[in-house]
Scaffold this active site. Structure first.
Site, short mmCIF file in Angstrom:
data_model
loop_
_atom_site.label_atom_id
_atom_site.label_comp_id
_atom_site.label_asym_id
_atom_site.label_seq_id
_atom_site.Cartn_x
_atom_site.Cartn_y
_atom_site.Cartn_z
N TYR A 187 -3.16 12.53 -35.99
CA TYR A 187 -2.16 11.46 -35.92
C TYR A 187 -2.63 10.15 -36.56
O TYR A 187 -2.00 9.12 -36.39
CB TYR A 187 -1.67 11.25 -34.48
N ALA A 242 -9.65 26.53 -35.41
CA ALA A 242 -10.08 27.27 -34.22
C ALA A 242 -11.13 26.47 -33.45
O ALA A 242 -12.03 27.03 -32.85
CB ALA A 242 -10.63 28.64 -34.63
N GLY A 243 -10.99 25.14 -33.48
CA GLY A 243 -11.91 24.27 -32.75
C GLY A 243 -11.43 24.07 -31.32
O GLY A 243 -10.61 24.83 -30.81
N ASP A 281 -3.98 19.45 -22.11
CA ASP A 281 -3.75 19.42 -23.57
C ASP A 281 -2.66 20.41 -24.00
O ASP A 281 -1.86 20.10 -24.89
CB ASP A 281 -5.06 19.75 -24.32
N ASN A 307 -10.01 18.32 -19.21
CA ASN A 307 -9.76 16.98 -19.77
C ASN A 307 -9.22 16.02 -18.72
O ASN A 307 -9.11 14.83 -18.96
CB ASN A 307 -8.83 17.04 -21.00
N LYS A 349 -16.26 17.69 -22.00
CA LYS A 349 -15.12 18.52 -21.61
C LYS A 349 -15.53 19.91 -21.09
O LYS A 349 -14.90 20.43 -20.17
CB LYS A 349 -14.17 18.69 -22.79
N GLY A 405 1.48 14.21 -34.32
CA GLY A 405 0.51 14.54 -33.27
C GLY A 405 0.33 13.50 -32.18
O GLY A 405 -0.28 13.79 -31.14
N1 LIG Z 1 -2.94 14.86 -31.05
C1 LIG Z 1 -3.84 15.02 -30.10
O1 LIG Z 1 -3.64 14.66 -28.93
C2 LIG Z 1 -5.15 15.68 -30.45
C3 LIG Z 1 -5.92 16.28 -29.45
C4 LIG Z 1 -7.11 16.89 -29.80
C5 LIG Z 1 -7.52 16.89 -31.13
N2 LIG Z 1 -6.73 16.29 -32.08
C6 LIG Z 1 -7.12 16.33 -33.50
O2 LIG Z 1 -7.18 17.68 -33.89
C7 LIG Z 1 -8.22 17.88 -34.87
C8 LIG Z 1 -9.15 19.00 -34.41
O3 LIG Z 1 -9.80 18.61 -33.22
P1 LIG Z 1 -10.87 19.55 -32.49
O4 LIG Z 1 -11.26 18.86 -31.25
O5 LIG Z 1 -10.40 20.95 -32.43
O6 LIG Z 1 -12.10 19.47 -33.54
P2 LIG Z 1 -13.25 20.55 -33.79
O7 LIG Z 1 -13.52 21.32 -32.55
O8 LIG Z 1 -14.34 19.80 -34.45
O9 LIG Z 1 -12.60 21.58 -34.87
C9 LIG Z 1 -12.33 21.16 -36.17
C10 LIG Z 1 -11.50 22.22 -36.88
O10 LIG Z 1 -11.26 21.77 -38.23
C11 LIG Z 1 -11.77 22.74 -39.14
N3 LIG Z 1 -12.27 22.08 -40.35
C12 LIG Z 1 -13.02 20.96 -40.43
N4 LIG Z 1 -13.29 20.67 -41.72
C13 LIG Z 1 -12.70 21.65 -42.47
C14 LIG Z 1 -12.63 21.90 -43.87
N5 LIG Z 1 -13.21 21.09 -44.76
N6 LIG Z 1 -11.92 22.99 -44.29
C15 LIG Z 1 -11.31 23.82 -43.40
N7 LIG Z 1 -11.37 23.62 -42.06
C16 LIG Z 1 -12.04 22.54 -41.60
C17 LIG Z 1 -12.87 23.44 -38.39
O11 LIG Z 1 -13.16 24.68 -39.00
P3 LIG Z 1 -14.60 25.37 -38.74
O12 LIG Z 1 -14.51 26.06 -37.43
O13 LIG Z 1 -14.75 26.30 -39.89
O14 LIG Z 1 -15.63 24.26 -38.74
C18 LIG Z 1 -12.21 23.56 -37.01
O15 LIG Z 1 -11.24 24.59 -37.00
C19 LIG Z 1 -8.92 16.53 -35.01
O16 LIG Z 1 -8.42 15.87 -36.14
C20 LIG Z 1 -8.52 15.77 -33.75
O17 LIG Z 1 -8.47 14.38 -33.96
C21 LIG Z 1 -5.57 15.68 -31.76
#
Ligand SMILES: NC(=O)c1ccc[n+]([C@@H]2O[C@H](COP(=O)([O-])OP(=O)(O)OC[C@H]3O[C@@H](n4cnc5c(N)ncnc54)[C@H](OP(=O)(O)O)[C@@H]3O)[C@@H](O)[C@H]2O)c1
Length: 286
Positions: A232, A134-135, A107, A91, A70, A253
């Site tokens: 989701y 904040a990912g 997104d 994306n 991405k 989601g």
């Molecule tokens: N519905 C949709 O279309 C859609 C689209 C995109 C993503 N998603 C979902 O959204 C979620 C995040 O995706 P992403 O791409 O942003 O992932 P990512 O970049 O890996 O970010 C993960 C996030 O979760 C936090 N986290 C992980 N484990 C944690 C814990 N034990 N305690 C507190 N915070 C924790 C991380 O905090 P740190 O920064 O401290 O590691 C970070 O903020 C995923 O579940 C993904 O499947 C859904």
């Protein structure tokens, strides 16, 4: 049924076998009788530039981009949309009439369209929001909420530095908006921030099948606040179940995934499509 004039698109990632996008787009292609194809495109990181050159040479209508490409895709397209620039990731790639390829990000659109479809009466203008996470996905949420008129946004993340970087980037992007607050807060301060939130978004992976639940005390959240979860799987996360039980309006989601896909489909195949229960079931059963 395809003809020799079929438009082609696909989803590029590594690995790609888990992607739901081929079923999702396949459902629309079949349902709307579109002369087109959408295929999985497994591309290893070291092959990215060769693969993009190949798709351009083949005249693909465009393609979706997923992990791990991405951010790298920003460098491989001919131009970028404002959303792709603000979010810092591509994306969706869309062939333009002049043959150049636009790097776009749907997104934020998908996130907001999902909220608007499920809670059509909710007005985002001037609202206060609390974002957990904040990912990569959080960047699209911030773009979507601020563009929709949210004026006070707190971002709580386990790693505070990541939330600070995210908030700083978007303060810059939205610097011309008077009175805008976009701030990072410590993870443990989210409980207190919940008291004034009118929108709560979980964009962490907490609550996902196989992961632990959100470990935050959110009882101060007003019951009128809109609660949504990007996770989701399961469709009703522990956060959404808790919110629904206390009377908050909730949005799951899955719709974000479906609406972000719709934007690409309509651009590639020049056909308007719907996000409805039939599509949700097709994707959930895939
Ligand atoms: N519905 C949709 O279309 C859609 C689209 C995109 C993503 N998603 C979902 O959204 C979620 C995040 O995706 P992403 O791409 O942003 O992932 P990512 O970049 O890996 O970010 C993960 C996030 O979760 C936090 N986290 C992980 N484990 C944690 C814990 N034990 N305690 C507190 N915070 C924790 C991380 O905090 P740190 O920064 O401290 O590691 C970070 O903020 C995923 O579940 C993904 O499947 C859904």
């Amino acid at each position: 049924m395809m003809t020799g004039k079929a438009e082609r698109a696909g989803v590029m990632g590594w690995p790609i076998a888990h992607s739901k996008s081929p079923q999702l787009h396949g459902h629309w292609l079949e349902r709307y009788g579109v002369d087109g194809a959408y295929i999985p495109l497994p591309v290893a990181p070291e092959d990215l530039s060769t693969a993009v050159a190949g798709l351009k040479a083949l005249g693909f209508a465009g393609w979706n981009v997923t992990i791990p490409h991405k951010q790298d895709m920003l460098k491989h397209v001919d131009m970028l949309s404002p959303e792709a620039k603000a979010i810092g990731a591509v994306n969706t790639v869309i062939r333009q009439d002049d043959g150049r390829y636009l790097g776009h990000n749907t997104d934020a659109y998908g996130f907001m369209e999902n909220l608007r479809q499920v809670q059509p009466d909710f007005d985002f203008q001037g609202k206060t929001a609390l974002l957990l996470g904040a990912g990569g996905a959080s960047r699209a949420v911030v773009q979507g909420l601020l563009a929709a008129g949210v004026r006070h946004l707190s971002i709580a993340n386990r790693s505070l530095d990541r939330a600070e970087a995210l908030a700083g980037d978007f303060r810059q992007t939205f610097q011309k908006v008077p009175g805008l607050v976009c701030q990072a807060i410590a993870w443990n301060d989210a409980s207190q921030a919940a008291a004034s939130a009118q929108i709560l978004v979980n964009a962490t992976s907490l609550g996902m099948e196989g992961k632990s639940s959100l470990n935050l005390e959110l009882d101060a959240l007003p019951t009128s606040a809109l609660v949504t979860d990007l996770v989701y799987t399961p469709l009703e996360t522990p956060l959404l179940a808790w919110a629904r039980a206390r009377g908050n309006p909730t949005v799951d989601g899955l719709g974000m995934l479906l609406h972000q896909a719709r934007a690409g489909f309509e651009a590639w195949f020049k056909t308007s499509v719907m996000v409805d229960e039939a599509l949700r079931q097709a994707v959930l059963s895939s």
